[in-house]
Structures are given as structure tokens and as C-alpha cells.
Design a protein around this motif. Structure first.
Motif, PDB file in Angstrom:
ATOM      1  N   GLN A  92       6.492  -6.003  -4.745  1.00 41.95           N
ATOM      2  CA  GLN A  92       7.821  -5.808  -4.175  1.00 41.95           C
ATOM      3  C   GLN A  92       8.894  -5.797  -5.272  1.00 41.95           C
ATOM      4  O   GLN A  92       9.791  -4.962  -5.268  1.00 41.95           O
ATOM      5  CB  GLN A  92       8.127  -6.905  -3.150  1.00 41.95           C
ATOM      6  N   GLU A  93       8.793  -6.705  -6.224  1.00 46.05           N
ATOM      7  CA  GLU A  93       9.765  -6.764  -7.318  1.00 46.05           C
ATOM      8  C   GLU A  93       9.667  -5.510  -8.187  1.00 46.05           C
ATOM      9  O   GLU A  93      10.689  -4.955  -8.595  1.00 46.05           O
ATOM     10  CB  GLU A  93       9.518  -8.022  -8.153  1.00 46.05           C
ATOM     11  N   TYR A  94       8.462  -5.065  -8.458  1.00 50.66           N
ATOM     12  CA  TYR A  94       8.228  -3.862  -9.256  1.00 50.66           C
ATOM     13  C   TYR A  94       8.838  -2.646  -8.555  1.00 50.66           C
ATOM     14  O   TYR A  94       9.540  -1.845  -9.175  1.00 50.66           O
ATOM     15  CB  TYR A  94       6.716  -3.693  -9.433  1.00 50.66           C
ATOM     16  N   ARG A  95       8.565  -2.509  -7.246  1.00 49.35           N
ATOM     17  CA  ARG A  95       9.114  -1.386  -6.479  1.00 49.35           C
ATOM     18  C   ARG A  95      10.640  -1.441  -6.451  1.00 49.35           C
ATOM     19  O   ARG A  95      11.304  -0.400  -6.512  1.00 49.35           O
ATOM     20  CB  ARG A  95       8.566  -1.379  -5.047  1.00 49.35           C
ATOM     21  N   GLU A  96      11.198  -2.635  -6.385  1.00 45.85           N
ATOM     22  CA  GLU A  96      12.656  -2.775  -6.366  1.00 45.85           C
ATOM     23  C   GLU A  96      13.268  -2.259  -7.662  1.00 45.85           C
ATOM     24  O   GLU A  96      14.270  -1.547  -7.636  1.00 45.85           O
ATOM     25  CB  GLU A  96      13.054  -4.242  -6.142  1.00 45.85           C
ATOM     26  N   LEU A  97      12.673  -2.608  -8.782  1.00 50.79           N
ATOM     27  CA  LEU A  97      13.196  -2.138 -10.064  1.00 50.79           C
ATOM     28  C   LEU A  97      13.046  -0.616 -10.186  1.00 50.79           C
ATOM     29  O   LEU A  97      13.938   0.053 -10.715  1.00 50.79           O
ATOM     30  CB  LEU A  97      12.517  -2.869 -11.221  1.00 50.79           C
ATOM     31  N   GLU A  98      11.944  -0.074  -9.675  1.00 45.89           N
ATOM     32  CA  GLU A  98      11.789   1.385  -9.657  1.00 45.89           C
ATOM     33  C   GLU A  98      12.864   2.014  -8.775  1.00 45.89           C
ATOM     34  O   GLU A  98      13.455   3.035  -9.132  1.00 45.89           O
ATOM     35  CB  GLU A  98      10.399   1.783  -9.158  1.00 45.89           C
ATOM     36  N   PHE A 126       0.799  -1.212   0.000  1.00 47.86           N
ATOM     37  CA  PHE A 126       0.000   0.000   0.000  1.00 47.86           C
ATOM     38  C   PHE A 126       0.841   1.276   0.000  1.00 47.86           C
ATOM     39  O   PHE A 126       0.301   2.369   0.023  1.00 47.86           O
ATOM     40  CB  PHE A 126      -0.990  -0.005   1.163  1.00 47.86           C
ATOM     41  N   SER A 127       2.164   1.150  -0.065  1.00 42.91           N
ATOM     42  CA  SER A 127       2.998   2.346  -0.193  1.00 42.91           C
ATOM     43  C   SER A 127       2.831   2.955  -1.582  1.00 42.91           C
ATOM     44  O   SER A 127       3.141   4.118  -1.795  1.00 42.91           O
ATOM     45  CB  SER A 127       4.467   2.016   0.075  1.00 42.91           C
ATOM     46  N   ASP A 128       2.336   2.166  -2.531  1.00 42.90           N
ATOM     47  CA  ASP A 128       2.019   2.648  -3.880  1.00 42.90           C
ATOM     48  C   ASP A 128       0.659   2.052  -4.253  1.00 42.90           C
ATOM     49  O   ASP A 128       0.570   0.957  -4.797  1.00 42.90           O
ATOM     50  CB  ASP A 128       3.104   2.212  -4.861  1.00 42.90           C
ATOM     51  N   CYS A 129      -0.388   2.795  -3.928  1.00 46.54           N
ATOM     52  CA  CYS A 129      -1.752   2.277  -4.112  1.00 46.54           C
ATOM     53  C   CYS A 129      -2.093   1.998  -5.567  1.00 46.54           C
ATOM     54  O   CYS A 129      -2.811   1.046  -5.871  1.00 46.54           O
ATOM     55  CB  CYS A 129      -2.772   3.229  -3.504  1.00 46.54           C
ATOM     56  N   SER A 130      -1.584   2.815  -6.494  1.00 47.82           N
ATOM     57  CA  SER A 130      -1.897   2.579  -7.906  1.00 47.82           C
ATOM     58  C   SER A 130      -1.266   1.265  -8.373  1.00 47.82           C
ATOM     59  O   SER A 130      -1.893   0.505  -9.123  1.00 47.82           O
ATOM     60  CB  SER A 130      -1.432   3.743  -8.773  1.00 47.82           C
ATOM     61  N   LEU A 131      -0.057   0.973  -7.932  1.00 48.70           N
ATOM     62  CA  LEU A 131       0.588  -0.298  -8.265  1.00 48.70           C
ATOM     63  C   LEU A 131      -0.175  -1.457  -7.631  1.00 48.70           C
ATOM     64  O   LEU A 131      -0.390  -2.493  -8.266  1.00 48.70           O
ATOM     65  CB  LEU A 131       2.048  -0.310  -7.807  1.00 48.70           C
ATOM     66  N   CYS A 132      -0.612  -1.271  -6.403  1.00 50.35           N
ATOM     67  CA  CYS A 132      -1.366  -2.310  -5.702  1.00 50.35           C
ATOM     68  C   CYS A 132      -2.655  -2.632  -6.462  1.00 50.35           C
ATOM     69  O   CYS A 132      -2.979  -3.803  -6.678  1.00 50.35           O
ATOM     70  CB  CYS A 132      -1.676  -1.840  -4.285  1.00 50.35           C
ATOM     71  N   CYS A 133      -3.367  -1.600  -6.892  1.00 47.84           N
ATOM     72  CA  CYS A 133      -4.614  -1.823  -7.645  1.00 47.84           C
ATOM     73  C   CYS A 133      -4.337  -2.484  -8.988  1.00 47.84           C
ATOM     74  O   CYS A 133      -5.035  -3.413  -9.389  1.00 47.84           O
ATOM     75  CB  CYS A 133      -5.348  -0.499  -7.848  1.00 47.84           C
ATOM     76  N   LEU A 134      -3.304  -2.010  -9.698  1.00 48.00           N
ATOM     77  CA  LEU A 134      -2.945  -2.605 -10.986  1.00 48.00           C
ATOM     78  C   LEU A 134      -2.631  -4.088 -10.823  1.00 48.00           C
ATOM     79  O   LEU A 134      -3.101  -4.925 -11.591  1.00 48.00           O
ATOM     80  CB  LEU A 134      -1.735  -1.875 -11.589  1.00 48.00           C
ATOM     81  N   THR A 135      -1.874  -4.419  -9.797  1.00 46.46           N
ATOM     82  CA  THR A 135      -1.471  -5.806  -9.575  1.00 46.46           C
ATOM     83  C   THR A 135      -2.648  -6.675  -9.140  1.00 46.46           C
ATOM     84  O   THR A 135      -2.732  -7.837  -9.527  1.00 46.46           O
ATOM     85  CB  THR A 135      -0.327  -5.884  -8.542  1.00 46.46           C
ATOM     86  N   CYS A 136      -3.556  -6.130  -8.380  1.00 46.68           N
ATOM     87  CA  CYS A 136      -4.731  -6.909  -7.965  1.00 46.68           C
ATOM     88  C   CYS A 136      -5.661  -7.190  -9.136  1.00 46.68           C
ATOM     89  O   CYS A 136      -6.207  -8.284  -9.246  1.00 46.68           O
ATOM     90  CB  CYS A 136      -5.489  -6.181  -6.866  1.00 46.68           C
ATOM     91  N   TRP A 137      -5.860  -6.200 -10.008  1.00 47.71           N
ATOM     92  CA  TRP A 137      -6.801  -6.349 -11.111  1.00 47.71           C
ATOM     93  C   TRP A 137      -6.162  -6.906 -12.380  1.00 47.71           C
ATOM     94  O   TRP A 137      -6.836  -7.604 -13.135  1.00 47.71           O
ATOM     95  CB  TRP A 137      -7.505  -5.029 -11.401  1.00 47.71           C
ATOM     96  N   CYS A 138      -4.903  -6.595 -12.639  1.00 41.16           N
ATOM     97  CA  CYS A 138      -4.207  -7.055 -13.856  1.00 41.16           C
ATOM     98  C   CYS A 138      -2.772  -7.447 -13.543  1.00 41.16           C
ATOM     99  O   CYS A 138      -1.829  -6.755 -13.957  1.00 41.16           O
ATOM    100  CB  CYS A 138      -4.217  -5.962 -14.914  1.00 41.16           C
ATOM    101  N   PRO A 139      -2.574  -8.525 -12.812  1.00 40.49           N
ATOM    102  CA  PRO A 139      -1.206  -8.905 -12.457  1.00 40.49           C
ATOM    103  C   PRO A 139      -0.337  -9.216 -13.677  1.00 40.49           C
ATOM    104  O   PRO A 139       0.882  -9.114 -13.614  1.00 40.49           O
ATOM    105  CB  PRO A 139      -1.384 -10.138 -11.572  1.00 40.49           C
ATOM    106  N   CYS A 140      -0.974  -9.555 -14.794  1.00 37.46           N
ATOM    107  CA  CYS A 140      -0.201  -9.860 -16.004  1.00 37.46           C
ATOM    108  C   CYS A 140       0.556  -8.628 -16.501  1.00 37.46           C
ATOM    109  O   CYS A 140       1.660  -8.755 -17.039  1.00 37.46           O
ATOM    110  CB  CYS A 140      -1.084 -10.441 -17.092  1.00 37.46           C
ATOM    111  N   ILE A 141       0.035  -7.425 -16.280  1.00 36.68           N
ATOM    112  CA  ILE A 141       0.732  -6.203 -16.686  1.00 36.68           C
ATOM    113  C   ILE A 141       1.942  -5.983 -15.783  1.00 36.68           C
ATOM    114  O   ILE A 141       3.048  -5.720 -16.264  1.00 36.68           O
ATOM    115  CB  ILE A 141      -0.213  -4.985 -16.650  1.00 36.68           C
ATOM    116  N   THR A 142       1.737  -6.085 -14.486  1.00 40.51           N
ATOM    117  CA  THR A 142       2.848  -5.928 -13.546  1.00 40.51           C
ATOM    118  C   THR A 142       3.930  -6.951 -13.829  1.00 40.51           C
ATOM    119  O   THR A 142       5.112  -6.612 -13.925  1.00 40.51           O
ATOM    120  CB  THR A 142       2.351  -6.070 -12.090  1.00 40.51           C
ATOM    121  N   ALA A 179       4.380 -10.184  -3.811  1.00 41.09           N
ATOM    122  CA  ALA A 179       5.708 -10.445  -4.369  1.00 41.09           C
ATOM    123  C   ALA A 179       5.918  -9.634  -5.644  1.00 41.09           C
ATOM    124  O   ALA A 179       6.982  -9.032  -5.842  1.00 41.09           O
ATOM    125  CB  ALA A 179       5.877 -11.932  -4.649  1.00 41.09           C
ATOM    126  N   LEU A 180       4.908  -9.586  -6.515  1.00 40.23           N
ATOM    127  CA  LEU A 180       5.026  -8.808  -7.748  1.00 40.23           C
ATOM    128  C   LEU A 180       5.201  -7.322  -7.444  1.00 40.23           C
ATOM    129  O   LEU A 180       6.034  -6.646  -8.065  1.00 40.23           O
ATOM    130  CB  LEU A 180       3.804  -9.028  -8.642  1.00 40.23           C
TER     131      LEU A 180
END
Length: 163
Positions: A125-131, A37-53, A122-123
Motif C-alpha cells: 500500500q505504501e509503495y503504491r501510494e508513492l507511485e 493484487f492490483s499489482d501482481c509483480s509488486l505483490c510477488c516482490l514483497t512476498c519474496w523480498c520485502p526488504c527490496i520493497t 502495508a508495504l
């Protein structure tokens, strides 16, 4: 730029920087697994479309081949054909690749357990790490390379045969 023996400048390829490690120290993720939840937009994207993340992560980790769309499509197909319970097998391999890329201790069993039990976290966390490592995930691999080395792109090639 590096000067080869021919005297023609050659662009160096971009390689992500691996932090210096001291003896006995291991590098870990810059954010926690449950910091979704430190990045709510990423959290929503990953919950609804994990294939994009996942596709964005895979494109950066694999340095542009395959593309975000291709990796995301494989992830989506695995979700569809396994009723949402088998795509973690594919995504956990990318967690291990990411960790290996940055000198983190790779734990295949642990990485698989994390993706099996909490794949969205996990997705994220990996996304935030690359950012955190300086990638603009929306640009993809090639966009990040253009941003890194402006003017180092090959010249455009004329399409098709002409008379």
C-alpha cells in the motif's frame, strides 16, 4: 527558479505536494490495504523480498539518505535476527513518516498494528501510494530528482589527486 539577492539562480529543492485539505477532512491512502493484487509483480516482490520493497519506500520517504540498499539491509537483518517477527517495528515508523509527509492522520498505534498483522499488505500500500504520487520507485530518490529537474545536476568532479 528563484532569484536570490546575489542575482545567481538557485535551483529549488523538490518537495512532494501535499493535497489541499478542507476543515475536518483528512487525506487517506489512494488504494486500500488489501488491494495487493492490483499489482501482481509488486505483490510477488514483497512476498519474496520485502526488504527490496521496504528499501525503496524508505529511500523516497527519507529523501535519498540512507539509500535503498542500506534501508533494505537493515530490514533484512532485523528479519534474520528476529526470525521474521521484528522487522515490522522498523517498517511501521516509515508508514507514519509517509503519512506525515502527505498530511494523512498519523496513528502510531494503528500503523504498528497494521505492520505487525499484515506487513506485506502495508508495504504494498505504501509503495503504491508513492507511485500514485508520481515517483518511479525503481529509480530511487536521486533518479526521480534527475527526472524532475534535468540539467540541474552539479558538474562532475575529477576524482583523485593529479599532478
Amino acid at each position: 527558479m528563484k532569484q536570490p539577492a546575489t542575482g545567481i539562480p538557485v535551483a529549488q529543492t523538490y518537495a512532494p505536494q501535499v493535497p489541499h485539505q478542507q476543515r475536518g477532512q483528512t487525506v487517506d491512502f489512494s488504494t486500500g490495504l488489501c488491494d495487493c493484487f492490483s499489482d501482481c509483480s509488486l505483490c510477488c516482490l514483497t512476498c519474496w523480498c520485502p526488504c527490496i520493497t521496504f528499501g525503496r519506500i524508505a529511500e523516497i520517504v527519507d529523501r535519498g539518505t540512507p539509500s535503498c540498499g542500506a534501508s533494505g539491509a537493515v530490514y533484512a537483518l532485523l528479519m534474520a535476527f528476529t526470525a521474521g517477527s521484528g522487522q515490522w517495528i522498523y517498517s511501521c515508523t516509515y508508514r507514519s513518516k509517509l503519512k506525515g509527509l502527505y498530511g494523512m492522520q498519523v496513528d502510531c498505534c494503528g500503523d504498528c498494528c497494521i505492520h505487525c498483522c499484515c506487513s506485506p499488505c502495508a508495504l504494498c500500500q505504501e509503495y503504491r501510494e508513492l507511485e500514485h504520487r508520481g515517483y518511479n520507485m525503481a529509480l530511487g530518490w536521486h533518479g526521480n530528482m534527475e527526472k524532475q529537474n534535468p540539467g540541474m545536476m552539479p558538474p562532475p568532479v575529477a576524482g583523485g589527486m593529479t599532478r
